[in-house]
Scaffold this active site. Structure first.
Site, mmCIF file in Angstrom:
data_model
loop_
_atom_site.group_PDB
_atom_site.id
_atom_site.type_symbol
_atom_site.label_atom_id
_atom_site.label_comp_id
_atom_site.label_asym_id
_atom_site.label_seq_id
_atom_site.Cartn_x
_atom_site.Cartn_y
_atom_site.Cartn_z
ATOM 1 N N ASP A 176 25.613 71.254 -22.381
ATOM 2 C CA ASP A 176 25.547 72.290 -21.343
ATOM 3 C C ASP A 176 26.798 73.155 -21.425
ATOM 4 O O ASP A 176 27.911 72.618 -21.427
ATOM 5 C CB ASP A 176 25.492 71.537 -19.996
ATOM 6 C CG ASP A 176 24.890 72.356 -18.885
ATOM 7 O OD1 ASP A 176 24.648 73.549 -19.095
ATOM 8 O OD2 ASP A 176 24.657 71.778 -17.817
ATOM 9 N N ASP A 237 18.327 76.581 -13.019
ATOM 10 C CA ASP A 237 17.530 75.400 -12.670
ATOM 11 C C ASP A 237 16.252 75.759 -11.898
ATOM 12 O O ASP A 237 16.252 76.666 -11.068
ATOM 13 C CB ASP A 237 18.362 74.455 -11.799
ATOM 14 C CG ASP A 237 19.553 73.880 -12.562
ATOM 15 O OD1 ASP A 237 19.847 74.364 -13.671
ATOM 16 O OD2 ASP A 237 20.186 72.951 -12.044
HETATM 17 C C1 GAL Z 1 23.422 72.455 -14.920
HETATM 18 C C2 GAL Z 1 22.094 72.219 -15.590
HETATM 19 C C3 GAL Z 1 21.366 71.061 -14.911
HETATM 20 C C4 GAL Z 1 22.253 69.833 -14.956
HETATM 21 C C5 GAL Z 1 23.608 70.152 -14.327
HETATM 22 C C6 GAL Z 1 24.571 68.992 -14.444
HETATM 23 O O1 GAL Z 1 24.102 73.432 -15.616
HETATM 24 O O2 GAL Z 1 21.329 73.381 -15.482
HETATM 25 O O3 GAL Z 1 20.140 70.822 -15.556
HETATM 26 O O4 GAL Z 1 22.417 69.405 -16.277
HETATM 27 O O5 GAL Z 1 24.187 71.264 -14.946
HETATM 28 O O6 GAL Z 1 25.780 69.277 -13.818
#
Ligand code: GAL
Length: 435
Positions: A176, A237
């Site tokens: 990420d 999300d």
């Molecule tokens: C976001 C991501 C989520 C989850 C989250 C964890 O950036 O879109 O799916 O992984 O981070 O902190």
């Protein structure tokens, strides 16, 4: 004389060659330009989209090994594993906030006392694959947002972390961005470094990236990730609501995801071994709080729309709920063989919205020559959606065989399709010409 003839022939040959070259150049110049895409990021993985479960939506930073084992048990015992849901992915917050003295990542000792190798072994023993999460930049998302301490992002540690993941038996890595705004070249370069490190381990670790989080990249930049990852997130999300756009920090409802895809702003490429990730399935998920108020749970119709459209797009199907009390109806939908066959179709050609349909009509070409059709009612009242089958790219024929994938019924009919679709529902059809 002979020589003159030869000269003439040579002369003609040269003229001919020039003419052939000119024609070839013209054809090349005027013909359709075929883009050559790089090979899929990680060799040795199936060509069709991955299915599984991810801990984030259900548990956030409260994830622990008992919850992960529970999810693996449910996948194995409910029939979901056998239907294709194969990966169990532990998202953010599984690690100790600091690396060890040699710079290696460690599992959080309080919540994962058995360690990741033992947990992966347990997950493997159930016939499932094991996944972990990391931050591509210097922190994970929870760390960047202050919800979890430390700075354990993989940037600069790619080789070491990939090696650690391979030693633990990891089969799936979610990477990420969650770093500062950066140019597309930098973001692509950082993700490609982890791809190369994963490749170098020799273990076929599925590589799932989210280049959106904080990077400032636009959906129009996503084409550059073809060949960089096995699956590339296309949006922020998705939460279990029908419509959220504008609220909850840019999070998307199911309808918003359909609308964004219909607008075609994302240049992400789906093809065998490379998928566009529309985020997790929010089917069966507990209500969330948006702008201070709890949202009503998704209706059965809204859940059907998410499942149908993710399958139409050849998207990864990652379950996001706790898997505590999966109702028989939800289980039946998630394991519906007709829908899964569309998601897993070997042609891997994602659906496109029929121009002018406002995102209510989608078609997808399937490997056996049939066409999948989704009729989506985005409105709050029932709608009659009708279309001619030949207009959808099917060959002209007096008779078609059309099956309703959710209802499991089939019938013969002429060229005109008319379906009454409930509010927020989707009718999913599979059609082929029969005479
Ligand atoms: C976001 C991501 C989520 C989850 C989250 C964890 O950036 O879109 O799916 O992984 O981070 O902190």
């Amino acid at each position: 004389m002979q020589q003159r003839d030869r000269r003439r022939l040579v002369g003609l040959g040269a003229a001919g060659a020039v003419a052939v070259a000119l024609v070839a150049a013209l054809v090349l110049w005027s013909g359709p330009k075929r883009e050559v895409l790089p090979p899929p990021a990680i060799p040795g993985l199936p060509g069709t989209p991955p299915l599984g479960w991810n801990s984030w939506n259900a548990y956030g930073c409260d994830v622990d090994e008992a919850k992960v084992r529970h999810a693996a048990d449910v996948l194995a015992s409910s029939g979901m594993r056998d239907a294709g849901y194969r990966y169990v992915v532990v998202d953010d917050c599984w690690f100790a906030p600091e690396r060890d003295a040699s710079g290696r990542l460690r599992a959080d000792p309080a919540r994962f006392p058995s360690g990741m190798r033992a947990l992966a072994d347990d997950v493997h023993a159930k016939g499932l694959g094991f996944g972990l999460y990391t931050g591509a930049s210097f922190q994970t998302c929870a760390q960047m947002l202050g919800a979890y301490p430390g700075s354990t992002g993989s940037r600069g540690h790619e080789r070491q972390d990939a090696q650690t993941f391979a030693e633990w038996g990891v089969d799936f890595l979610k990477d990420d961005w969650c770093g500062p705004v950066a140019g597309a070249d930098e973001v692509v370069g950082v993700f490609a470094a982890m791809r190369d490190a994963l490749r170098a381990t020799g273990r076929p670790i599925l590589y799932s990236i989210n280049p959106n989080s904080g990077s400032g990249l636009r959906p129009a930049d996503l084409r550059q990730f073809a060949g960089v990852a096995t699956m590339t997130r296309t949006s922020s999300d998705v939460i279990p609501v029908w419509h959220a756009l504008g609220g909850a920090a840019g999070m998307l409802g199911v309808r918003d995801a359909v609308d964004l895809s219909a607008e075609g702003a994302s240049t992400c490429v789906t093809r065998p071994g490379s998928f566009c990730d529309n985020d997790m399935l929010v089917i069966g998920s507990a209500p969330v709080v948006v702008d201070g108020a709890a949202t009503p749970p998704l209706t059965a119709e809204e859940e059907r729309t998410q499942f149908a459209m993710w399958a139409m797009w050849a998207a990864p199907l990652m379950l996001g709920d706790e898997l505590e009390a999966v109702s028989p109806q939800t289980l039946a939908m998630l394991t519906n063989p007709g829908v899964l066959a569309i998601d897993q179709d070997p042609l891997v050609r994602p659906a496109t919205a029929v121009p002018g349909s406002g995102g209510s009509l989608w078609t997808r070409q399937l490997a056996d020559g049939s066409t999948a059709i989704a009729m989506v009612n985005r409105d709050d009242v029932p709608r009659l959606i009708s279309t001619g089958l030949t207009g959808l790219g099917l060959p002209s024929s007096p008779q078609y065989e059309v099956s309703d994938v959710f209802a499991g019924t089939g019938k013969r009919q002429n060229v005109q399709l008319r379906m009454r679709v409930a509010p927020h529902d989707t009718v999913l059809l599979r059609a082929r010409a029969v005479s």
